[in-house]
Design a protein around this motif. Structure first.
Motif, PDB file in Angstrom:
ATOM      1  N   SER A  28      35.413  23.082  43.828  1.00  0.00           N
ATOM      2  CA  SER A  28      36.923  23.202  43.724  1.00  0.00           C
ATOM      3  C   SER A  28      37.435  23.783  42.257  1.00  0.00           C
ATOM      4  CB  SER A  28      37.409  21.473  44.180  1.00  0.00           C
ATOM      5  OG  SER A  28      37.168  20.513  42.734  1.00  0.00           O
ATOM      6  N   MET A  29      38.722  23.683  42.496  1.00  0.00           N
ATOM      7  CA  MET A  29      39.765  24.402  41.782  1.00  0.00           C
ATOM      8  C   MET A  29      39.918  23.371  40.635  1.00  0.00           C
ATOM      9  SD  MET A  29      39.711  27.318  42.257  1.00  0.00           S
ATOM     10  CE  MET A  29      41.041  28.096  40.734  1.00  0.00           C
ATOM     11  N   GLU A  30      39.946  22.288  41.192  1.00  0.00           N
ATOM     12  CA  GLU A  30      40.057  20.783  40.334  1.00  0.00           C
ATOM     13  C   GLU A  30      39.127  20.764  38.888  1.00  0.00           C
ATOM     14  OE1 GLU A  30      40.768  21.142  43.664  1.00  0.00           O
ATOM     15  OE2 GLU A  30      42.368  20.959  43.529  1.00  0.00           O
ATOM     16  N   LEU A  46      36.616  22.928  38.680  1.00  0.00           N
ATOM     17  CA  LEU A  46      36.561  24.028  37.555  1.00  0.00           C
ATOM     18  C   LEU A  46      37.923  23.768  36.152  1.00  0.00           C
ATOM     19  CD1 LEU A  46      36.061  27.285  39.376  1.00  0.00           C
ATOM     20  CD2 LEU A  46      34.813  26.130  38.117  1.00  0.00           C
ATOM     21  N   ARG A  47      39.309  23.183  36.331  1.00  0.00           N
ATOM     22  CA  ARG A  47      39.895  22.870  35.399  1.00  0.00           C
ATOM     23  C   ARG A  47      39.380  21.294  34.250  1.00  0.00           C
ATOM     24  NH1 ARG A  47      44.419  21.144  39.576  1.00  0.00           N
ATOM     25  NH2 ARG A  47      43.887  23.715  41.034  1.00  0.00           N
ATOM     26  N   ARG A 106      34.899  28.183  32.896  1.00  0.00           N
ATOM     27  CA  ARG A 106      34.897  27.970  34.312  1.00  0.00           C
ATOM     28  C   ARG A 106      35.030  30.029  34.002  1.00  0.00           C
ATOM     29  NH1 ARG A 106      41.581  26.825  35.069  1.00  0.00           N
ATOM     30  NH2 ARG A 106      41.947  28.145  33.715  1.00  0.00           N
ATOM     31  N   ILE A 156      35.620  33.236  40.847  1.00  0.00           N
ATOM     32  CA  ILE A 156      36.785  33.009  41.455  1.00  0.00           C
ATOM     33  C   ILE A 156      37.730  33.293  39.994  1.00  0.00           C
ATOM     34  CG2 ILE A 156      37.005  30.698  41.130  1.00  0.00           C
ATOM     35  CD1 ILE A 156      39.213  31.625  43.662  1.00  0.00           C
ATOM     36  N   ILE A 157      37.284  32.777  38.423  1.00  0.00           N
ATOM     37  CA  ILE A 157      38.225  32.596  37.321  1.00  0.00           C
ATOM     38  C   ILE A 157      38.260  33.645  37.245  1.00  0.00           C
ATOM     39  CG2 ILE A 157      38.985  31.919  35.178  1.00  0.00           C
ATOM     40  CD1 ILE A 157      39.624  30.393  37.852  1.00  0.00           C
ATOM     41  N   SER A 175      52.602  23.205  40.601  1.00  0.00           N
ATOM     42  CA  SER A 175      52.095  24.137  40.881  1.00  0.00           C
ATOM     43  C   SER A 175      52.129  24.967  40.595  1.00  0.00           C
ATOM     44  CB  SER A 175      51.267  23.584  42.380  1.00  0.00           C
ATOM     45  OG  SER A 175      52.348  23.656  43.106  1.00  0.00           O
ATOM     46  N   ILE A 206      46.878  33.357  44.224  1.00  0.00           N
ATOM     47  CA  ILE A 206      45.678  31.657  43.887  1.00  0.00           C
ATOM     48  C   ILE A 206      47.277  31.107  44.337  1.00  0.00           C
ATOM     49  CG2 ILE A 206      45.409  30.311  42.055  1.00  0.00           C
ATOM     50  CD1 ILE A 206      43.355  31.480  43.006  1.00  0.00           C
ATOM     51  N   ASN A 251      47.750  27.587  42.830  1.00  0.00           N
ATOM     52  CA  ASN A 251      47.946  26.211  41.764  1.00  0.00           C
ATOM     53  C   ASN A 251      48.665  27.184  40.501  1.00  0.00           C
ATOM     54  OD1 ASN A 251      48.124  24.383  39.571  1.00  0.00           O
ATOM     55  ND2 ASN A 251      47.690  23.358  41.578  1.00  0.00           N
ATOM     56  N   ASP A 295      44.950  27.820  37.360  1.00  0.00           N
ATOM     57  CA  ASP A 295      44.491  28.907  37.323  1.00  0.00           C
ATOM     58  C   ASP A 295      44.323  30.276  37.574  1.00  0.00           C
ATOM     59  OD1 ASP A 295      43.020  25.802  38.501  1.00  0.00           O
ATOM     60  OD2 ASP A 295      44.097  26.984  40.897  1.00  0.00           O
TER      61      ASP A 295
END
Length: 462
Positions: A119-121, A123-124, A130, A135-136, A237, A444, A446, A449
């Motif tokens: 999830s993006m969460e 990865l943060r 990341r 995706i990043i 966000s 994207i 948020n 990200d």
């Protein structure tokens, strides 16, 4: 041995059947019953991986045999023959002559960037690792292209880049909270912080605009591109405490001129991304079911809708989004209003111009009606405001009056006021939030990200 990038391989800049070397990281690894080892390598140059095929029977020395123990995330150097792949799902592959593990994953079981989807969460929490995800990686390459295209656009149009200061004693917006700059002495065991290094209280800049206005009044066409800082306790966000801003100023110009510049610049950036980051955009389409390429192409083909603030308020009132019949001069647009206009009513990018002066900073030029200013905002679908700009107030009497109306200390703006004493000219400019533009391009949701290391309230961990 020639070291090549995977990007150049897929762009067909590398000869088939040539012996080459690549360097990168293991994405996936699998064994076959025929004693072959299939390894997907990525090097960050593009979203593609290159499959390398290792015949385990040919692993004769210790360095080669290390590859048996390697795991996803290990860095490797690979030599071999590039050929067309017989697998219809991939174009190329490499038959390995020599492979060496450069860096190991010390504890594979705890490696936070494993091959599974995260999830993006998640990865943060690992902003330092990341970039190894697809995706990043795609976001980072698009971000790089956006920055490059901006510099290229302004260079081609004879603008000069000016490095505006990050440390300032002036609040360019005239309102809002700023981060104070302090210093501590290395030998101070009690960790005391001091404010008098510059002989006055100074802050991290919220805008380079006032500084580059000075250069616009000498070089005519200038821009700056760098980080700015807003001490807003807002953890949404759409907000960051540190983000990147493009600001441009054009002398001998008005509101109409600067809006034309903005429209040309946006179309140039989008066109550049479509041409140079196609595979990255296709990754987002494939994985998020979003018609990103169609969206960007439609942006290029269609005109941006321009309306006056007064008309925008009337649309909102007529559609019961604003449930009061108050004058447009007393109603300030919020995010809900902006989203209705761009997402539901016009269904496209919108430029709103001629805002009530009470909602805008002191430096914007007062219109003839004395109630509005020659200002504009560019609103994008799903995002909201991305650009804000105006014709600047070049008339000293009007500028001073606005400074007093907003209860600002006129002495703080003395050097800025002097620009109006010495050869003043009509001029206009704008600021573009780079992260919000990247959100629009990539889809994207948020803002945390689309920047490498996000800075937000309670978060400056890397």
């Amino acid at each position: 041995m020639k070291i090549v990038s995977i990007k150049d391989i897929f762009k067909k800049k590398v000869l088939i059947n040539s012996i080459i070397q690549i360097q990168g990281w293991i994405k996936n690894k699998r064994n076959s019953k025929s004693n072959l080892l299939f390894i997907d390598i990525y090097d960050g140059s593009c979203v593609n991986t290159l499959q390398v095929i290792v015949n385990k029977n040919l692993l004769i020395d210790d360095e080669d045999n290390e590859i048996i123990k390697s795991t996803p995330g290990c860095s490797v150097s690979v030599q071999g023959k590039l050929i067309y792949s017989l697998n219809v799902e991939q174009k190329f592959e490499m038959h390995v002559n020599k492979i060496k593990v450069v860096g190991w994953i010390q504890n594979p079981d705890s490696y936070p960037m494993s091959s599974k989807k995260h999830s993006m969460e998640h990865l943060r929490n690992f902003a330092h690792l990341r970039p190894r995800t697809n995706i990043i990686g795609c976001i980072s390459r698009i971000r790089s292209s956006v920055f490059y295209s901006i510099h290229k656009f302004f260079y081609k149009n004879n603008y000069y880049w000016v490095s505006s200061p990050i440390i300032t004693s002036l609040n360019a917006e005239g309102a809002g909270d700023m981060f104070s700059v302090q210093y501590s002495k290395n030998n101070d065991k009690k960790k005391k912080f001091y404010k008098n290094f510059f002989g006055k209280e100074v802050f991290l800049t919220v805008s380079g605009q006032l500084s580059i206005e000075a250069y616009a009044c000498a070089l005519s066409k200038v821009y700056t591109l760098g980080p700015i800082f807003r001490a807003e306790n807002s953890n949404t966000s759409r907000h960051l405490s540190e983000f990147w801003m493009l600001e441009a100023e054009l002398a001998f110009s008005n509101l109409k001129n600067i809006i034309e510049v903005v429209q040309k610049m946006l179309k140039y950036i989008i066109s550049f991304i479509l041409k140079n980051n196609t595979n990255d955009l296709l990754f987002f389409e494939k994985n998020f079911n979003d018609n990103i390429i169609d969206k960007l192409e439609n942006f290029l083909e269609n005109k941006i809708k321009k309306i006056n603030y007064k008309d925008a308020i009337k649309i909102l009132q007529d559609n019961k989004i604003i449930k009061t019949d108050s004058s447009y001069l007393d109603i300030e647009l919020n995010l809900e209003h902006e989203k209705f206009l761009v997402d539901k009513y016009f269904k496209k990018t919108v430029i709103i111009q001629n805002y009530p002066k009470n909602f805008k900073p002191f430096y914007m030029r007062i219109n003839n009606d004395k109630k509005t200013v020659s200002a504009f905002d560019v609103l994008f679908p799903q995002i909201g405001e991305i650009i804000g700009g105006s014709q600047r107030e070049e008339r000293i009497l009007y500028l001073d009056k606005r400074i007093h109306e907003l209860n600002l200390n006129i002495n703080d703006y003395q050097w800025y006021r002097e620009l109006r004493f010495y050869g003043t000219v009509p001029h206009a400019g704008f600021g573009l939030g780079l992260e919000r533009l990247i959100m629009y391009i990539t889809g994207i949701k948020n803002i945390k990200d689309v920047i490498p290391f996000p800075r937000t309230p309670k978060n400056a961990n890397f």
